[in-house]
Design a protein around this motif. Structure first.
Motif, short mmCIF file in Angstrom:
data_model
loop_
_atom_site.label_atom_id
_atom_site.label_comp_id
_atom_site.label_asym_id
_atom_site.label_seq_id
_atom_site.Cartn_x
_atom_site.Cartn_y
_atom_site.Cartn_z
N ASN A 59 3.90 9.95 0.16
CA ASN A 59 4.05 10.35 1.55
C ASN A 59 5.00 9.37 2.24
O ASN A 59 4.58 8.34 2.76
N ALA A 60 6.27 9.69 2.25
CA ALA A 60 7.28 8.79 2.80
C ALA A 60 7.16 8.63 4.31
O ALA A 60 7.55 7.60 4.86
N LYS A 61 6.62 9.62 5.00
CA LYS A 61 6.47 9.56 6.46
C LYS A 61 5.47 8.49 6.89
O LYS A 61 5.49 8.05 8.04
N ALA A 62 4.59 8.06 6.00
CA ALA A 62 3.58 7.08 6.34
C ALA A 62 4.08 5.64 6.22
O ALA A 62 3.34 4.71 6.49
N ILE A 63 5.33 5.46 5.85
CA ILE A 63 5.89 4.13 5.66
C ILE A 63 6.24 3.51 7.01
O ILE A 63 6.75 4.18 7.91
N LYS A 64 6.02 2.21 7.11
CA LYS A 64 6.19 1.46 8.36
C LYS A 64 7.51 1.73 9.08
O LYS A 64 7.53 2.10 10.23
N VAL A 79 0.86 -1.17 0.00
CA VAL A 79 0.00 0.00 0.00
C VAL A 79 0.90 1.22 0.00
O VAL A 79 1.76 1.38 0.86
N VAL A 80 0.73 2.06 -0.99
CA VAL A 80 1.58 3.24 -1.16
C VAL A 80 0.79 4.47 -0.76
O VAL A 80 -0.18 4.82 -1.42
N PRO A 81 1.17 5.13 0.34
CA PRO A 81 0.48 6.37 0.73
C PRO A 81 0.79 7.47 -0.27
O PRO A 81 1.94 7.67 -0.62
N HIS A 116 6.73 0.33 -7.17
CA HIS A 116 6.95 -0.76 -6.21
C HIS A 116 7.75 -0.17 -5.06
O HIS A 116 8.80 0.46 -5.28
N VAL A 117 7.27 -0.33 -3.84
CA VAL A 117 7.93 0.24 -2.68
C VAL A 117 8.47 -0.88 -1.79
O VAL A 117 7.75 -1.81 -1.47
N VAL A 118 9.74 -0.75 -1.43
CA VAL A 118 10.38 -1.69 -0.51
C VAL A 118 10.63 -0.92 0.78
O VAL A 118 11.28 0.12 0.77
N THR A 119 10.09 -1.43 1.90
CA THR A 119 10.20 -0.70 3.17
C THR A 119 11.11 -1.43 4.14
O THR A 119 10.73 -1.73 5.26
N ASP A 120 12.29 -1.71 3.71
CA ASP A 120 13.28 -2.36 4.55
C ASP A 120 14.65 -1.95 4.03
O ASP A 120 14.77 -1.43 2.92
N PHE A 160 14.47 6.76 0.07
CA PHE A 160 13.92 7.81 0.93
C PHE A 160 14.15 7.49 2.40
O PHE A 160 14.08 6.35 2.83
N PHE A 161 14.49 8.53 3.16
CA PHE A 161 14.73 8.43 4.59
C PHE A 161 14.25 9.76 5.18
O PHE A 161 15.04 10.66 5.44
N PRO A 162 12.93 9.91 5.40
CA PRO A 162 12.35 11.20 5.77
C PRO A 162 12.42 11.52 7.26
O PRO A 162 11.41 11.75 7.90
N THR A 163 13.62 11.52 7.83
CA THR A 163 13.77 11.80 9.25
C THR A 163 14.70 13.00 9.42
O THR A 163 15.81 13.00 8.89
N THR A 164 14.24 13.98 10.16
CA THR A 164 15.06 15.18 10.39
C THR A 164 16.04 14.93 11.53
O THR A 164 15.86 14.01 12.34
N GLN A 165 17.05 15.77 11.63
CA GLN A 165 18.02 15.64 12.72
C GLN A 165 17.32 15.83 14.07
O GLN A 165 17.65 15.14 15.03
N ALA A 166 16.34 16.71 14.16
CA ALA A 166 15.59 16.92 15.41
C ALA A 166 14.86 15.64 15.81
O ALA A 166 14.81 15.28 16.99
#
Length: 186
Positions: free
Chosen positions: A126-131, A39-41, A146-150, A63-69
């Motif tokens: 929406n990369a933030k919605a990935i597991k 499921v791709v958000p 095709h999205v790979v979440t690992d 994609f790695f949608p994480t901020t330093q904060a």
């Protein structure tokens, strides 16, 4: 999964009916697109200002949608998140040249969302919605994403590229002759 599709259909139906009462219907803030058991958000294009990747051939967007904060206030500690980010970038860097040699474009996104333009359509992911909060978005014209979440290692990149694109990618640890590279500095 079936419930998710029914829920999405219900939202679309209600949105359509509500849109009939207004002169200018609005797009939903979030939609969901099913892609090969993943499921791709997808966020509404009108609601999000993000970078757009023009897709004209085989492409992987890491994609790695994480901020330093967010890393600094991670409950598991910033060191664990920094290590995950480091591993993510190292595996990607190791495979960058073999993927490019196989004519697979590689892009990176560290934002919460990104947009792809493929076959004349805009899709905002929406990369933030990935597991796991990071992954890889495989896309090429004519195929559903095709999205790979690992975390992907070199062997994983090779297998996913072969499965999705039908492209064999060289092992970064060999010279393509089938024998592993040796360290000539010894």
């Amino acid at each position: 999964m079936r419930r998710l599709f029914l829920l999405a259909a219900a939202f679309l139906f209600v949105g359509t009916i509500a849109g009939c009462k207004r002169k200018a219907p609005t797009a939903p803030a979030v939609a969901v697109v099913a892609v090969s058991k993943t499921v791709v958000p997808v966020a509404s294009v009108e609601k999000v200002d993000v970078k757009t990747f023009q897709i004209s051939g085989p492409t992987i967007i890491a994609f790695f949608p994480t901020t330093q904060a967010e890393i600094d206030k991670d409950a598991n500690g910033p060191d664990e998140e920094n290590e995950t980010l480091g591993d993510f970038q190292n595996y990607l860097f190791e495979m960058m040249q073999p993927l490019q040699d196989a004519h697979i474009r590689v892009e990176e996104s560290y934002e919460p969302a990104f947009r792809v333009e493929v076959d004349g359509k805009l899709i905002t992911f929406n990369a933030k919605a990935i597991k796991y909060g990071y992954g890889y978005y495989f896309i090429e014209p004519g195929n559903a994403p095709h999205v790979v979440t690992d975390m992907l290692t070199d062997g994983d990149f090779q297998q996913e590229s072969k499965d999705y694109f039908g492209i064999v990618v060289a092992d970064p640890k060999s010279d393509n002759s089938g024998t592993p590279k040796s360290d000539s500095s010894k």
